[in-house]
Every structure is written in C-alpha cells, then in structure tokens.
Design an enzyme around this catalytic site. Structure first.
Site, PDB file in Angstrom:
ATOM      1  N   TYR A  84       0.845  -1.210   0.000  1.00 20.76           N
ATOM      2  CA  TYR A  84       0.000   0.000   0.000  1.00 20.76           C
ATOM      3  C   TYR A  84       0.876   1.255   0.000  1.00 20.76           C
ATOM      4  O   TYR A  84       0.674   2.168  -0.814  1.00 20.76           O
ATOM      5  CB  TYR A  84      -0.909  -0.066   1.230  1.00 20.76           C
ATOM      6  N   CYS A 132      -6.537  10.527   9.879  1.00 17.88           N
ATOM      7  CA  CYS A 132      -7.606  11.528   9.827  1.00 17.88           C
ATOM      8  C   CYS A 132      -8.902  10.894  10.311  1.00 17.88           C
ATOM      9  O   CYS A 132      -9.583  10.181   9.550  1.00 17.88           O
ATOM     10  CB  CYS A 132      -7.729  12.089   8.414  1.00 17.88           C
TER      11      CYS A 132
END
Ligand code: NAI
Length: 264
Positions: A134, A164
C-alpha cells in the site's frame, strides 16, 4: 470552482468531504465504486471503478478540481493495490491531462515513510521508506503526480495523511492525528493558493509530538489548529501506557511495518 470531483466519496473521508466542501464549487461530482445514496441538487453521482480507464476519462471531463480520496486505503494483496492505486492513479492523471489540467489533492499516506523510527524528524525532502505494498503504491502516486507536473503542468498537493479520524484512538495517533477541521482547512488553502506546484504535505494537526516538518509548504497559509495532546489523558485511562517495544511505538508507520505480504 464550477465543478469539484471527489473520488472515494462513499468512504470515510469522502463522506466527510461531501458534507464539508460544498462551498468550494457550484457542483460536486461524487464518485466511488460503492453506493453513494441519492444526489442532492448540487451533486452529480458517478459510480465507477478507478481501474476502468474510459470511465475515469468521462468522470474527469468538465471538472476544475479533484480531491482524490478513492483507492485501496490499507494493506491488501498486490492485485487489489495495483488496480486501485497504480492503474487507478494512471487513469486519473491521463484523464486530467486530456481535460484541462484540474488541480488535484492526492490522498497519499504516512505509510510512504513508515519505516522511519518515531525518534526521527523528517520533512518533505526525506527519502521515502514505505512500509507495505500500500505504501509503495502511494509512493508511485506521488512520483506520477510529480511527472505530470514537470511534463504537463498539472498541480497536485500530495498529502501524506497521518490518521484523519474524529479523534485519536491510540497513542501513535498523538503524533499522526489530523482533525477533520484541519484537513478541510488544508484543502481550502490548496485550492486558494495562486501557484501550488506539486508539494509533499504532511497531513497532521498541530500535535505536540509531531514527527513531521511542514516548513516547505508555509506558502499555503495552512495553520492547523487542533492538537492530539488534548486526548492523551483519555487514551491513558482507556488503554494504559503503550508497550515501548511494539511496532506501534517504534516506527512511524506503526503496525503496517510488521505485516507480511498478502498473497492473491
Ligand atoms: P475508505 O476505505 O473509507 O474509502 C476509500 C474509497 O475508495 C471508498 O469509497 C471505496 O469504495 C473507494 N475505492 C476503493 N477502490 C476503488 C476502486 N478501485 N475504484 C473506485 N473506488 C474505489 O478510506 P478513507 O479512510 O476514506 O481514505 C481515503 C483516502 O485517504 C485513501 O486513498 C487512503 O489511502 C487515504 N488515507 C486515509 C487515511 C485516514 O486516516 N483515513 C490515512 C492515510 C491515507
């Protein structure tokens, strides 16, 4: 802007941006491969897979700006990562090149630099040290954005998002957390600044324990206002002190550094 495209609009950050970025454009074009519900009057909903080049070409046509949140958002096998984050990125930038060079906010990740120790302080010029397939795919995305900027003038903010979430959920996030408010403020600055270029931005709030130096992007006028420190006591109470030898305490990328390769 007349039309702002948000990819990954069915996801966690996409749903938040769908609600919070309406003031940036007359029309919001929302895309994902998952269901996004009904379109409001100011919205257009386009369901498509980022790996489908023709669909992405049509998706980008007519957009003045893009918040690119779509893609594989955690570690997976190579096929999944490649479809969404390698082929999908290429399709998006080819479409952007053919349709008027819209400015792009690219959701990169802290996993591009995950193998730095938490004792190290890094900035935009520090070499990448991805911690996963990733992370490697997001390094590719940053390189692709850089090439399309140098060759064709497409401006991209490569935002290495930390964590976040509405609030930090573990001790590592005392360093990596970025509040939704600070992310929205950052996106506003990215679209407002006259000349963006193609900067690397570390996506974290004004955390006391930050590892990341954003001084190279002071020209954006982005001043994060939240601080994960306000959650420390609650985290200590709920979780106890973290194990100093765990990957989550040693490496900036946390647990991602310890995972193996998932076979297809
Ligand atoms: P999410 O998994 O909730 O949302 C991802 C969205 O992308 C979903 O709507 C999904 O349907 C869509 N998607 C996935 N593969 C696709 C494909 N092949 N074609 C079309 N759509 C596809 O993830 P989240 O948390 O909202 O993250 C958004 C972006 O921000 C991701 O790119 C992620 O890598 C990045 N990011 C997020 C962080 C966070 O703290 N939430 C941290 C670091 C990076």
């Amino acid at each position: 802007m007349k039309r702002l495209l948000i990819t990954g609009a069915a996801g966690k950050l996409g749903s938040m941006c769908r609600q919070r970025l309406t003031h940036l454009a007359e029309t919001m074009r929302l895309s994902s491969r998952s269901d996004m519900g009904e379109a409001a009057p100011h919205e257009e909903i386009v369901k498509c897979d980022l790996a489908d080049g023709a669909a992405v070409d049509a998706l980008v046509d007519g957009c003045d700006g893009i918040v690119h949140l779509g893609g594989q958002a955690t570690e997976s096998n190579w096929e999944v990562v490649r479809n969404a984050n390698i082929d999908g990125m290429f399709n998006l930038y080819e479409a952007a090149r053919k349709h008027g060079n819209p400015r792009i906010v690219y959701a990169s990740t802290n996993h591009t630099i995950g193998f730095y120790r938490q004792t190290e302080r890094i900035d935009a010029a520090s070499p990448t040290r991805p911690d996963s397939l990733y992370g490697v795919s997001k390094v590719f995305g940053e390189a692709l954005a850089s090439m399309y900027h140098d060759k064709f003038g497409i401006e991209t903010a490569c935002v290495r998002i930390g964590s976040c979430f509405p609030q930090p959920t573990n001790h590592r996030m005392l360093s990596t957390w970025m509040s939704y408010d600070d992310f929205v403020r950052m996106i506003e600055c990215i679209f407002r600044v006259p000349v963006l270029g193609c900067p690397i931005i570390y996506g974290a709030s004004a955390n006391d324990e930050s590892w990341w130096d954003n001084s190279s992007v002071s020209y954006l006028g982005w001043h994060p206002q939240d601080n994960a420190e306000t959650y420390r006591e609650r985290l200590d109470d709920e979780m106890g002190k973290p194990d100093p030898d765990s990957p989550n305490s040693r490496f900036q990328g946390g647990q991602f550094t310890a995972a193996g390769i998932q076979e297809s």
